[in-house]
Design a protein around this motif. Structure first.
Motif, PDB file in Angstrom:
ATOM      1  N   UNK A  68      76.110  22.709   8.257  1.00 18.34           N
ATOM      2  CA  UNK A  68      75.525  22.918   6.930  1.00 18.34           C
ATOM      3  C   UNK A  68      76.365  23.910   6.135  1.00 18.34           C
ATOM      4  N   UNK A  69      77.684  23.827   6.289  1.00 19.23           N
ATOM      5  CA  UNK A  69      78.605  24.775   5.646  1.00 19.23           C
ATOM      6  C   UNK A  69      78.466  24.780   4.126  1.00 19.23           C
ATOM      7  N   UNK A  70      78.075  23.638   3.561  1.00 21.76           N
ATOM      8  CA  UNK A  70      77.918  23.567   2.104  1.00 21.76           C
ATOM      9  C   UNK A  70      76.830  24.513   1.607  1.00 21.76           C
ATOM     10  N   UNK A  71      76.013  25.009   2.503  1.00 22.03           N
ATOM     11  CA  UNK A  71      74.948  25.944   2.121  1.00 22.03           C
ATOM     12  C   UNK A  71      75.484  27.331   1.766  1.00 22.03           C
ATOM     13  N   UNK A  72      76.736  27.623   2.098  1.00 20.24           N
ATOM     14  CA  UNK A  72      77.292  28.931   1.759  1.00 20.24           C
ATOM     15  C   UNK A  72      76.645  30.067   2.527  1.00 20.24           C
TER      16      UNK A  72
END
Length: 91
Positions: A68-72
């Motif tokens: 879920x890296x796009x979650x920052x």
């Protein structure tokens, strides 16, 4: 969610609120390791998984954060640990 014997070893948050919020915790509990994860508001159900080693527990955390890296993700570990140490010192 947490007990007196839980020692926090890691804390991550995606910086969002409401239903988009995600939280991950890493605990050392009586010689074993536990990863907790929550998606949603503070009252959302918390997922738990237990591990025999810190390496395995941290690998689980890393996997979650990478998926879920796009979650920052924000690593709040230092902030949480500094707050706990100040609380223990009575400040």
């Amino acid at each position: 969610m947490f007990t007196v014997t839980d020692q926090i070893a890691g804390r991550w948050w995606n910086g969002k609120y409401g239903m988009a919020r995600r939280d991950v915790w890493l605990f050392q509990v009586d010689g074993t390791w536990r990863v907790d994860a929550r998606q949603g508001k503070d009252d959302a159900k918390v997922w738990h998984s237990h591990f025999e080693s810190e390496v395995d527990a941290r690998a689980s955390v890393t996997g979650m954060l990478e998926r879920t890296a796009e979650d920052g993700w924000r690593d709040l570990t230092r902030i949480v640990m500094d707050t706990d140490h100040r609380r223990e010192a009575g400040s």
